[in-house]
Write a protein that holds these residues in place. Structure first.
Motif, PDB file in Angstrom:
ATOM      1  N   VAL A   1       0.828  -1.246   0.049  1.00  0.00           N
ATOM      2  CA  VAL A   1       0.084   0.068  -0.060  1.00  0.00           C
ATOM      3  C   VAL A   1       0.633   1.195   0.009  1.00  0.00           C
ATOM      4  CG1 VAL A   1      -1.762   1.298   1.369  1.00  0.00           C
ATOM      5  CG2 VAL A   1      -2.000  -1.064   1.098  1.00  0.00           C
ATOM      6  N   ARG A   2       1.861   1.175   0.734  1.00  0.00           N
ATOM      7  CA  ARG A   2       2.656   2.623   0.901  1.00  0.00           C
ATOM      8  C   ARG A   2       3.324   2.614  -0.549  1.00  0.00           C
ATOM      9  NH1 ARG A   2       4.604   0.168   5.770  1.00  0.00           N
ATOM     10  NH2 ARG A   2       6.809  -0.316   4.830  1.00  0.00           N
ATOM     11  N   SER A   3       3.735   1.654  -1.052  1.00  0.00           N
ATOM     12  CA  SER A   3       4.631   2.004  -2.352  1.00  0.00           C
ATOM     13  C   SER A   3       3.645   2.203  -3.426  1.00  0.00           C
ATOM     14  CB  SER A   3       5.160   0.386  -2.911  1.00  0.00           C
ATOM     15  OG  SER A   3       4.094  -0.510  -2.983  1.00  0.00           O
ATOM     16  N   GLN A   4       2.436   2.090  -3.260  1.00  0.00           N
ATOM     17  CA  GLN A   4       1.122   2.725  -4.421  1.00  0.00           C
ATOM     18  C   GLN A   4       0.604   3.769  -3.914  1.00  0.00           C
ATOM     19  OE1 GLN A   4       0.863   1.083  -7.378  1.00  0.00           O
ATOM     20  NE2 GLN A   4       2.634   0.229  -6.773  1.00  0.00           N
ATOM     21  N   LEU A   5       0.998   4.422  -2.796  1.00  0.00           N
ATOM     22  CA  LEU A   5       0.303   5.835  -2.297  1.00  0.00           C
ATOM     23  C   LEU A   5       0.409   6.897  -3.450  1.00  0.00           C
ATOM     24  CD1 LEU A   5       0.644   5.886   1.431  1.00  0.00           C
ATOM     25  CD2 LEU A   5      -1.272   5.890   0.325  1.00  0.00           C
ATOM     26  N   GLU A   6       1.629   7.132  -3.803  1.00  0.00           N
ATOM     27  CA  GLU A   6       1.787   8.347  -4.825  1.00  0.00           C
ATOM     28  C   GLU A   6       1.163   8.120  -6.035  1.00  0.00           C
ATOM     29  OE1 GLU A   6       5.219  11.057  -6.876  1.00  0.00           O
ATOM     30  OE2 GLU A   6       5.786   9.894  -4.866  1.00  0.00           O
ATOM     31  N   THR A   7       1.088   7.008  -6.466  1.00  0.00           N
ATOM     32  CA  THR A   7       0.308   6.711  -8.014  1.00  0.00           C
ATOM     33  C   THR A   7      -1.198   6.940  -7.471  1.00  0.00           C
ATOM     34  OG1 THR A   7       2.028   5.285  -8.718  1.00  0.00           O
ATOM     35  CG2 THR A   7      -0.091   4.947  -9.798  1.00  0.00           C
ATOM     36  N   ALA A   8      -1.679   6.442  -6.546  1.00  0.00           N
ATOM     37  CA  ALA A   8      -3.001   6.237  -6.208  1.00  0.00           C
ATOM     38  C   ALA A   8      -3.541   8.013  -5.817  1.00  0.00           C
ATOM     39  CB  ALA A   8      -3.487   5.466  -4.946  1.00  0.00           C
TER      40      ALA A   8
END
Length: 253
Positions: free
Chosen positions: A52-59
């Motif tokens: 989740v942390r790794s996808q936060l910026e994209t999301a």
């Protein structure tokens, strides 16, 4: 180079003092509640799964893209609401998002982002700015660059008040990508707070209430300063300089 402080009319100083006080008090009691519920902001993100942390910026970029369109279109169907109603609506959404843990909190993220942007647009209109103008919508996204309610802020970072880019589709994407990393951390803290065991929906409601109150306050700071620059005929850079000085005085008092 030391910036020269220009004399400004007394009424401008009075309004600037009001803006400084609002900036200082942004978020109010809600932030203390969040700190009680979620602990220190630095440790909140550690609660989220690595994926989740790794996808936060994209999301967050996707959420901002969606919110830019959805928030503006909604103005033609739903009128601006009172501040308390915005906060209450946001709290209800947070309760739903927090009630199902991380999966529903993630699903709620773009909806909350849209609501926050819509609230910011409403404040812009309140100060006499036309939300149909791309420049104003551009400013609304910039408000998110004020970090989040759990961030330590001594008033020294006021860059979001004066940043300007050429207005175009690329410029809008540029500001979204500029704001996204900081907003991703903010929203990550929100998601983590909503996953606090047992409290669930209560935490989600409190989190959204605090975030909505905070960004409403920051929108008042942003557009209040813009309006003051126009009506007081004072360069925005000079007002920002004076606001930064006042914020340091309030912090050290």
């Amino acid at each position: 180079m030391t910036q020269t402080t220009l004399p400004v009319p007394l009424d401008v100083e009075t309004e600037l003092e009001k803006i400084a006080q609002r900036y200082r008090q942004a978020g109010g009691v809600g932030i203390n509640i969040l700190n009680m519920i979620g602990g220190q902001a630095e440790s909140l993100l550690d609660r989220l799964p690595t994926s989740v942390r790794s996808q936060l910026e994209t999301a967050t970029v996707r959420a901002l893209d969606h919110a830019m369109t959805a928030a503006h279109k909604s103005r033609g169907h739903v009128p601006d609401q009172a501040s308390w109603l915005n906060s209450a609506t946001s709290a209800a959404m947070g309760a739903i998002g927090g009630g199902g843990g991380l999966p529903t909190a993630l699903a709620e993220l773009p909806v909350t982002t849209t609501l926050l942007l819509r609230v910011i647009e409403g404040v812009a209109v309140e100060y006499g700015f036309d939300s149909e103008l791309e420049s104003v919508r551009f400013d609304c996204v910039q408000v998110f660059a004020s970090a989040g309610p759990l961030a330590e802020d001594d008033g020294s970072d006021l860059a979001f008040l004066t940043v300007r880019l050429a207005l175009s589709g690329k410029a809008v994407q540029a500001i979204i990508h500029k704001v996204a990393p900081k907003l991703a951390v903010v929203m990550g803290q929100k998601l983590a707070a909503q996953t606090v065991p047992v409290l669930g929906a209560v935490t989600g409601a409190a989190t959204n209430y605090a975030y909505t109150s905070y960004y409403q306050d920051m929108a008042h700071v942003h557009f209040g300063l813009r309006r003051l620059a126009i009506e007081g005929d004072v360069p925005s850079e000079e007002l920002t300089h004076r606001l930064a000085i006042r914020m340091k005085e309030l912090t050290s008092a």
